[in-house]
Design a protein around this motif. Structure first.
Motif, PDB file in Angstrom:
ATOM      1  N   LYS A   1      -8.953  24.965  24.915  1.00 27.14           N
ATOM      2  CA  LYS A   1     -10.399  24.753  24.978  1.00 27.14           C
ATOM      3  C   LYS A   1     -10.964  24.546  23.570  1.00 27.14           C
ATOM      4  O   LYS A   1     -11.828  23.696  23.353  1.00 27.14           O
ATOM      5  N   LEU A   2     -10.473  25.314  22.626  1.00 25.30           N
ATOM      6  CA  LEU A   2     -10.989  25.214  21.258  1.00 25.30           C
ATOM      7  C   LEU A   2     -10.272  24.126  20.450  1.00 25.30           C
ATOM      8  O   LEU A   2     -10.531  23.949  19.268  1.00 25.30           O
ATOM      9  N   GLU A   3      -9.381  23.421  21.126  1.00 26.99           N
ATOM     10  CA  GLU A   3      -8.598  22.355  20.460  1.00 26.99           C
ATOM     11  C   GLU A   3      -7.853  22.878  19.244  1.00 26.99           C
ATOM     12  O   GLU A   3      -7.864  22.255  18.181  1.00 26.99           O
ATOM     13  N   ILE A   4      -7.251  24.042  19.401  1.00 25.48           N
ATOM     14  CA  ILE A   4      -6.452  24.614  18.319  1.00 25.48           C
ATOM     15  C   ILE A   4      -4.983  24.316  18.628  1.00 25.48           C
ATOM     16  O   ILE A   4      -4.453  24.791  19.630  1.00 25.48           O
ATOM     17  N   PRO A   5      -4.334  23.503  17.786  1.00 24.37           N
ATOM     18  CA  PRO A   5      -2.917  23.241  18.043  1.00 24.37           C
ATOM     19  C   PRO A   5      -2.114  24.521  17.821  1.00 24.37           C
ATOM     20  O   PRO A   5      -2.486  25.340  16.990  1.00 24.37           O
ATOM     21  N   PHE A   6      -1.046  24.723  18.555  1.00 24.55           N
ATOM     22  CA  PHE A   6      -0.328  26.000  18.407  1.00 24.55           C
ATOM     23  C   PHE A   6       1.177  25.849  18.577  1.00 24.55           C
ATOM     24  O   PHE A   6       1.659  24.895  19.172  1.00 24.55           O
ATOM     25  N   LEU A   7       1.879  26.843  18.015  1.00 24.66           N
ATOM     26  CA  LEU A   7       3.326  26.972  18.193  1.00 24.66           C
ATOM     27  C   LEU A   7       3.548  28.144  19.133  1.00 24.66           C
ATOM     28  O   LEU A   7       2.773  29.095  19.124  1.00 24.66           O
ATOM     29  N   ILE A   8       4.632  28.085  19.881  1.00 25.16           N
ATOM     30  CA  ILE A   8       5.008  29.252  20.692  1.00 25.16           C
ATOM     31  C   ILE A   8       6.248  29.843  20.042  1.00 25.16           C
ATOM     32  O   ILE A   8       7.209  29.124  19.733  1.00 25.16           O
TER      33      ILE A   8
ATOM     34  N   LYS B   1     -18.427  22.970  16.204  1.00 23.34           N
ATOM     35  CA  LYS B   1     -18.403  22.362  17.542  1.00 23.34           C
ATOM     36  C   LYS B   1     -17.885  23.377  18.559  1.00 23.34           C
ATOM     37  O   LYS B   1     -18.421  23.514  19.640  1.00 23.34           O
ATOM     38  N   ARG B   2     -16.820  24.086  18.182  1.00 18.49           N
ATOM     39  CA  ARG B   2     -16.247  25.096  19.080  1.00 18.49           C
ATOM     40  C   ARG B   2     -17.271  26.165  19.427  1.00 18.49           C
ATOM     41  O   ARG B   2     -17.327  26.672  20.527  1.00 18.49           O
ATOM     42  N   LEU B   3     -18.074  26.531  18.421  1.00 18.28           N
ATOM     43  CA  LEU B   3     -19.068  27.579  18.630  1.00 18.28           C
ATOM     44  C   LEU B   3     -20.333  27.046  19.285  1.00 18.28           C
ATOM     45  O   LEU B   3     -21.233  27.804  19.605  1.00 18.28           O
ATOM     46  N   GLY B   4     -20.397  25.734  19.436  1.00 19.02           N
ATOM     47  CA  GLY B   4     -21.592  25.132  20.026  1.00 19.02           C
ATOM     48  C   GLY B   4     -22.788  25.206  19.100  1.00 19.02           C
ATOM     49  O   GLY B   4     -23.931  25.207  19.538  1.00 19.02           O
ATOM     50  N   ILE B   5     -22.536  25.291  17.766  1.00 18.35           N
ATOM     51  CA  ILE B   5     -23.654  25.328  16.814  1.00 18.35           C
ATOM     52  C   ILE B   5     -23.860  23.917  16.261  1.00 18.35           C
ATOM     53  O   ILE B   5     -22.933  23.321  15.730  1.00 18.35           O
TER      54      ILE B   5
END
Ligand SMILES: Nc1nc2c(ncn2[C@@H]2O[C@H](COP(=O)(O)OP(=O)(O)OP(=O)(O)O)[C@@H](O)[C@H]2O)c(=O)[nH]1
Ligand SMILES: [Mg+2]
Length: 397
Positions: free
Chosen positions: A112-119, A369-373
């Motif tokens: 949702k926050l468009e944060i790329p991640f590793l597992i 953008k993520r925070l909607g500010i």
């Protein structure tokens, strides 16, 4: 891909309690910065630790409390942990089992926050042949999967390389070269007032001259008083006129309506930031009311001038325009702001960011953008408040 800049990146380490998040961080940085224990819920507040990790460069890792914490306090910890997620450039999801509802939820938040991640599958020393099985079960999340043992310090060699692949690196875009072609006339309006540095031009002006020359355009540099004379006597219709934002009111009346006109700040907004978001956000001005907080954000800590644009002029114009008694707060620095610095902001007005590159500005844009500010910048606000925004953005959109 353009290499990541020297600006520090934020990487958040998330996962359920007791999966070994703190152990992973300690092993990665080779120091015991975060407390490890077999009691679930050991980490209660986010822990920040900065290190140089090749090939990414400086990274601040943020160890978080487990996102499956329970009870009233636990929920508060989760809220705290979620707040640091907003500033992350990338995430690391640590696991020691097949995906449960908690892993699914963390992935949902990252997505949702468009944060790329590793597992990262931790505890390979005790998981043994289950590692392959777990790896398969995480494939559905479409993220790179690595397996490590924080205890035995194995599997850490490629973490920097994998992180570097996923941390966003924003492509540079042209300043003005896409708006002109060889042989075009570009007029740059450069006021030489008290704010102008002695004996030189400022970066955006130099940048425009250089890109104009690279495009084989004819670049004419004038002060605002000579502009009309230049347009009337040059015998050629300019393709583009670029002016300093603060002179835009005077310049607009001197440039024929059928000539493209924009400002250095608008060009910079597109070059360094997200012009569309800045334009969309500037409309928030119309809904500002008494007591609303507006943050003036600067990319460096320069010494304010007496008639400082961000601290004096923009606040004055905004109050005049809205008729509201607004609360202005200045936030300045090269780093990312904390959630608590900005959580009450109704609007963020950023400087042009002359010391920032596109990467660092876009990280701030993504965060807000993520925070909607809503976030806009000096150039867009100045043109908007002077009623010339539509004209100034027309050549670019
Ligand atoms: N065998 C084994 N045990 C590990 C490994 N990594 C962590 N542990 C153990 O797992 C337990 C939890 O480790 P932590 O690093 O505190 O886990 P955490 O995810 O930070 O836990 P919270 O802060 O409570 O959310 C400790 O007893 C660690 O010693 C590993 O690679 N192998
Ligand atoms: Mg911990």
């Amino acid at each position: 891909m353009i290499p990541n800049s020297g600006f520090r990146k934020y990487v958040v380490i998330a996962g359920r309690r007791n999966v070994g998040k703190s152990s992973f961080l300690n092993t990665l940085i080779g120091q015991n910065v975060s407390i490890v224990s077999s009691t679930a819920g050991t980490t209660t507040d986010p822990v920040f630790k900065t290190m140089e990790l090749n090939p990414v460069g400086p990274i601040t890792f943020i160890d978080t409390p487990g996102l499956d914490d329970v009870g009233e306090l636990g929920l508060k910890r989760i809220e705290k942990a979620k707040k640091v997620l907003y500033r992350a450039d990338a995430g690391i999801l640590i696991v020691d089992s097949k995906p449960s509802i908690f892993e699914e939820n963390i992935v949902k938040i990252f997505t949702k926050l468009e944060i790329p991640f590793l597992i990262i599958i931790n505890k390979t020393d005790i998981l043994n042949d289950k590692v392959d099985e777990f790896e398969k079960s995480y494939k559905k999340f479409n993220a790179p999967i690595l397996a490590v043992s924080s205890k035995q310090k194995t599997g850490f060699e490629t973490i920097g390389i994998e992180l570097n692949k996923i941390i966003p690196s924003d492509e540079e875009i042209p300043f003005l070269s896409d708006l002109i072609t060889g042989g075009d006339l570009v007029i740059l309006v450069v006021p030489i007032d008290l704010g102008a540095p002695k004996g030189r031009l400022i970066m955006p002006q130099v940048h425009a001259i250089r890109e104009g020359l690279d495009s084989e355009a004819l670049v004419l540099v004038v002060k605002e008083r000579e502009l009309r004379y230049a347009i009337e006597n040059i015998g050629m219709k300019p393709k583009l006129v670029v002016t300093d934002s603060q002179s835009v009111m005077k310049v607009v009346s001197d440039v024929p309506k059928n000539v493209n006109l924009t400002t250095f700040s608008i060009l910079e907004s597109r070059y360094r930031g997200d012009l569309h978001y800045f334009i969309e956000s500037v409309k928030t001005i119309e809904s500002l009311k008494d007591g609303d907080e507006v943050i003036i954000m600067e990319g460096c800590t320069h010494r304010p001038l007496t008639e400082d644009i961000g601290r004096v002029k923009i606040p004055r114009w905004l109050i005049n325009h809205t008729g509201a008694s607004l609360e202005f707060k200045v936030w300045a620095g090269v780093d990312m702001p904390d959630f608590s610095d900005i959580e009450n902001a109704k609007l963020i007005i950023h400087c042009g960011g002359c010391v920032m590159n596109r990467n660092s500005m876009m990280r701030r844009v993504r965060m807000f953008k993520r925070l909607g500010i809503p976030m806009t910048n000096y150039g867009v606000v100045i043109s908007y408040l002077h009623g010339v925004l539509e004209r100034a953005i027309k050549p670019l959109i």
